[in-house]
Write an enzyme that holds these catalytic residues in place. Structure first.
Site, mmCIF file in Angstrom:
data_model
loop_
_atom_site.group_PDB
_atom_site.id
_atom_site.type_symbol
_atom_site.label_atom_id
_atom_site.label_comp_id
_atom_site.label_asym_id
_atom_site.label_seq_id
_atom_site.Cartn_x
_atom_site.Cartn_y
_atom_site.Cartn_z
ATOM 1 N N SER A 19 0.816 -1.219 0.000
ATOM 2 C CA SER A 19 0.000 0.000 0.000
ATOM 3 C C SER A 19 0.849 1.268 0.000
ATOM 4 O O SER A 19 0.356 2.356 -0.281
ATOM 5 C CB SER A 19 -0.954 0.012 1.198
ATOM 6 O OG SER A 19 -0.238 -0.048 2.417
ATOM 7 N N ARG A 20 2.136 1.128 0.321
ATOM 8 C CA ARG A 20 3.027 2.300 0.355
ATOM 9 C C ARG A 20 4.487 1.845 0.248
ATOM 10 O O ARG A 20 4.777 0.658 0.251
ATOM 11 C CB ARG A 20 2.818 3.099 1.641
ATOM 12 C CG ARG A 20 3.149 2.339 2.912
ATOM 13 C CD ARG A 20 2.967 3.210 4.155
ATOM 14 N NE ARG A 20 1.573 3.560 4.364
ATOM 15 C CZ ARG A 20 0.725 2.847 5.123
ATOM 16 N NH1 ARG A 20 1.144 1.748 5.731
ATOM 17 N NH2 ARG A 20 -0.517 3.212 5.265
ATOM 18 N N ILE A 22 8.322 0.789 -0.488
ATOM 19 C CA ILE A 22 9.012 -0.053 -1.469
ATOM 20 C C ILE A 22 8.049 -1.011 -2.152
ATOM 21 O O ILE A 22 8.127 -1.232 -3.362
ATOM 22 C CB ILE A 22 10.162 -0.821 -0.792
ATOM 23 C CG1 ILE A 22 11.248 0.162 -0.319
ATOM 24 C CG2 ILE A 22 10.766 -1.855 -1.741
ATOM 25 C CD1 ILE A 22 12.326 -0.467 0.543
ATOM 26 N N GLY A 23 7.133 -1.586 -1.394
ATOM 27 C CA GLY A 23 6.171 -2.523 -1.976
ATOM 28 C C GLY A 23 5.357 -1.883 -3.080
ATOM 29 O O GLY A 23 5.169 -2.465 -4.154
ATOM 30 N N LYS A 42 -2.503 -4.367 5.039
ATOM 31 C CA LYS A 42 -3.495 -4.158 6.099
ATOM 32 C C LYS A 42 -4.292 -2.869 5.957
ATOM 33 O O LYS A 42 -5.429 -2.794 6.412
ATOM 34 C CB LYS A 42 -2.811 -4.142 7.475
ATOM 35 C CG LYS A 42 -2.243 -5.464 7.931
ATOM 36 C CD LYS A 42 -1.890 -5.435 9.403
ATOM 37 C CE LYS A 42 -0.889 -4.363 9.733
ATOM 38 N NZ LYS A 42 -0.539 -4.324 11.168
ATOM 39 N N ASP A 74 -3.389 -9.241 6.704
ATOM 40 C CA ASP A 74 -2.389 -9.229 7.770
ATOM 41 C C ASP A 74 -1.628 -10.536 7.598
ATOM 42 O O ASP A 74 -2.230 -11.620 7.711
ATOM 43 C CB ASP A 74 -3.071 -9.162 9.137
ATOM 44 C CG ASP A 74 -2.086 -9.104 10.297
ATOM 45 O OD1 ASP A 74 -0.945 -9.585 10.135
ATOM 46 O OD2 ASP A 74 -2.461 -8.612 11.372
ATOM 47 N N TYR A 168 15.003 -7.974 16.347
ATOM 48 C CA TYR A 168 14.805 -7.545 14.967
ATOM 49 C C TYR A 168 15.698 -8.327 14.017
ATOM 50 O O TYR A 168 15.255 -8.769 12.950
ATOM 51 C CB TYR A 168 15.086 -6.048 14.822
ATOM 52 C CG TYR A 168 15.036 -5.566 13.388
ATOM 53 C CD1 TYR A 168 13.843 -5.591 12.671
ATOM 54 C CD2 TYR A 168 16.184 -5.115 12.736
ATOM 55 C CE1 TYR A 168 13.791 -5.167 11.353
ATOM 56 C CE2 TYR A 168 16.147 -4.682 11.418
ATOM 57 C CZ TYR A 168 14.948 -4.711 10.734
ATOM 58 O OH TYR A 168 14.902 -4.301 9.419
#
EC number: 1.-.-.-
Length: 415
Positions: A19-20, A22-23, A42, A74, A168
Site C-alpha cells: 500500500s506504500r 518499497i512494496g 493491512k 495481515d 529484529y
C-alpha cells in the site's frame, strides 16, 4: 533509471505490504509493463500519519497501466492470506511472482524489547514470509518463470548486527533463511532470492528511525523497484542470491545513481547488515542533522531492574491514540536504588519510551525516587498524592503532567 521492457506483461505479482513505500514502488514498476498486481496489505482505511491505502495503491497501479486486486491482508493471519491467494488465482488465473515485502522493525535491546514487539516482528517478518510463500508456492510451480523475492539482508553473522537489536535481527534474518532453504528446496522450479539496499531508502520506517532530516541521506524507493525488476527478468536458474540493489543495477548498465538520490550530491547513509559498523551509522545520521531513534550503546545495568520492567510494559501499550491525545514529551529523573534518566515520548511519530535523555526537548520533567516511580505507574501511588507530599517534583507544562495522570489511570488496567 532502468527502462521497462514489457517482460512482465500479463504476469501476476502478489506483493505483501504494497500500500506504500518499497512494496508500492515495485508494484508501479511492474504495472508499467501491464502486470496484474495483488496488493496484500493491512491498510484499508486512511492512516492518520502514513500515506496510502490498498485502494489508493490500486488506483495508481491501474493508472500506470496494470490491473490491481486490493486485498486486506495481515500476513500473520493464514485465512486472510489464503483468501487473497484464492482471489488472485480466480481473477488472474495464477501467480507468477511473490514479493515478501511486509515487515516490522523495533531497534531495541533484549531487555528493552517487550514480548509484544518481539512477537510482532517474528510474526510479520519470519512467520508471515514463510506462510505467504507456503500458500503461494503451489501456484508458482505452475508458472513459466516463477520468482519469490524477499526484502531481507545478506546473512552477515557478525555479532555487531545482533547486539543492539537481537529480536529484529533474528526476525529479519529469518526471512533470509527462507531464501537459503527454499532456493535449494525448489531449485530448478522457482527462483528464490533476497534483495537489500546498499543505502538507506526513504520510507515511513526510515523517517521513524532517523527523524524528518534523515530523508536527504536516503535514496528513493524507485531504486529498489528497478532492482526487483532486474531480478524478475532473470531465469529460474538465478536463485539463492542475496542481491544488493546497486550491484545488480550496475550489471544492468546503470551508471548514474544520483537520479535515485532524494538530494543528489548529499552523502548517503549506508544500510544495516552490510560491511559498516552500527556506530558509524548513528554518527553519520547525527552529522547530517538526523535524530536516530535507536542507540548502539551497550546495555546499562540500570536496564535490568523494576524501572526497566515498567518501561517495557509502557512501550507495549503505547498507541497512536495515546500520542494523538497526549502530545507531550516527559523526562523522569529517578533517584534511589534504581537511579537513572528515562523518557516517555507521546508526541512524535508512533511514540517511544526508554532509558536516557529524550530524543527531543522534554515538555515536562518529573523527579522522584525510583521506588515511588514504580508504585506510581503501577497504580499504587496516585500522582497527585506524590506531588502534594513532596515525593514528586514537576517542572514544565502542568497541563501535560495532568494528562499523564489521566493516561496512567487508563494504563493501570493494562499493567
Amino acid at each position: 533509471m532502468l527502462q521497462n521492457t514489457g517482460k512482465l506483461a500479463g504476469c501476476t505479482i502478489f506483493i505483501t505490504g504494497a500500500s506504500r513505500g518499497i512494496g508500492k514502488a515495485i508494484a508501479l514498476k511492474a504495472a508499467q509493463d501491464g502486470a496484474n498486481v495483488v496488493i496484500a496489505a493491512k491498510t484499508a482505511d486512511p492512516h492518520p500519519k502514513l500515506p496510502g491505502t490498498i485502494y489508493t495503491a490500486a488506483a495508481e497501479i491501474e493508472a500506470a497501466g496494470g490491473k490491481a486486486l486490493p486485498c486486506i491482508v495481515d500476513v500473520r493471519d493464514e485465512k486472510q492470506i489464503n483468501d487473497a491467494v484464492e482471489q488472485a488465482v480466480e481473477k488472474f488465473g495464477g501467480i507468477d511472482i511473490l514479493v515478501n515485502n511486509a515487515s516490522a522493525i523495533n531497534l531495541t535491546g533484549t531487555l528493552q524489547t517487550p514480548m509484544k514487539k518481539a512477537d510482532l516482528m517474528l510474526g510479520i517478518n519470519l512467520r508471515g514470509t514463510y506462510l505467504t510463500s507456503k500458500l503461494c508456492i503451489p501456484h508458482l510451480l505452475k508458472s513459466k518463470n516463477p520468482h519469490i523475492l524477499n526484502l531481507s539482508p545478506p546473512l552477515n553473522l557478525n555479532p555487531i548486527w545482533f547486539k543492539n537489536h537481537t529480536a529484529y535481527t533474528i526476525a529479519k534474518y529469518g526471512m533470509s533463511m527462507c531464501v537459503l532453504g527454499m532456493a535449494e528446496e525448489f531449485r530448478g522450479s522457482i527462483a528464490v532470492n533476497a534483495l537489500w539496499p546498499k543505502t538507506a531508502i526513504q520510507t515511513a520506517a526510515m523517517d521513524m528511525l532517523g527523524g524528518s532530516e534523515v530523508g536527504k541521506q536516503c535514496r528513493k524507493v524507485e531504486i529498489m523497484a528497478d532492482a526487483a525488476y532486474a531480478i524478475f527478468k532473470q531465469p529460474t536458474s538465478f536463485t539463492g542470491q542475496f542481491v544488493i540493489d546497486e550491484d545488480i543495477l550496475k550489471k544492468e548498465g546503470i551508471k548514474d545513481f544520483d537520479v535515485y538520490a532524494v538530494e543528489p550530491g548529499h552523502p548517503l547513509l549506508p544500510d544495516f547488515f552490510l560491511d559498516g559498523q552500527p556506530e558509524d551509522l548513528v554518527k553519520h545520521m547525527e552529522a547530517h542533522g538526523a535524530t536516530p531513534a535507536f542507540t548502539t550503546a551497550k546495555a546499562d545495568p540500570v536496564a535490568a531492574g523494576p524501572v526497566s520492567e515498567m518501561f517495557n510494559t509502557i512501550r507495549g501499550i503505547i498507541s497512536p491514540e495515546m500520542v494523538k491525545t497526549t502530545q507531550g514529551v516527559y523526562k523522569f529523573n529517578l533517584a534511589g536504588e534504581h537511579a537513572g534518566v528515562w523518557y516517555l515520548d507521546l508526541k512524535n511519530d508512533a511514540g517511544s519510551a526508554g532509558n536516557g535523555e529524550p530524543p527531543v526537548k522534554a515538555d515536562v520533567v518529573m523527579s522522584m525516587d525510583s521506588e515511588d516511580f514504580v508504585k506510581m505507574f503501577g497504580g499504587k501511588l496516585k500522582p497527585t498524592m506524590a506531588f502534594m507530599s513532596g515525593k514528586l517534583t514537576i517542572k514544565g507544562d502542568m497541563g501535560l503532567a495532568i494528562k499523564l495522570e489521566k493516561m496512567m489511570a487508563m494504563m493501570k488496567s493494562k499493567l
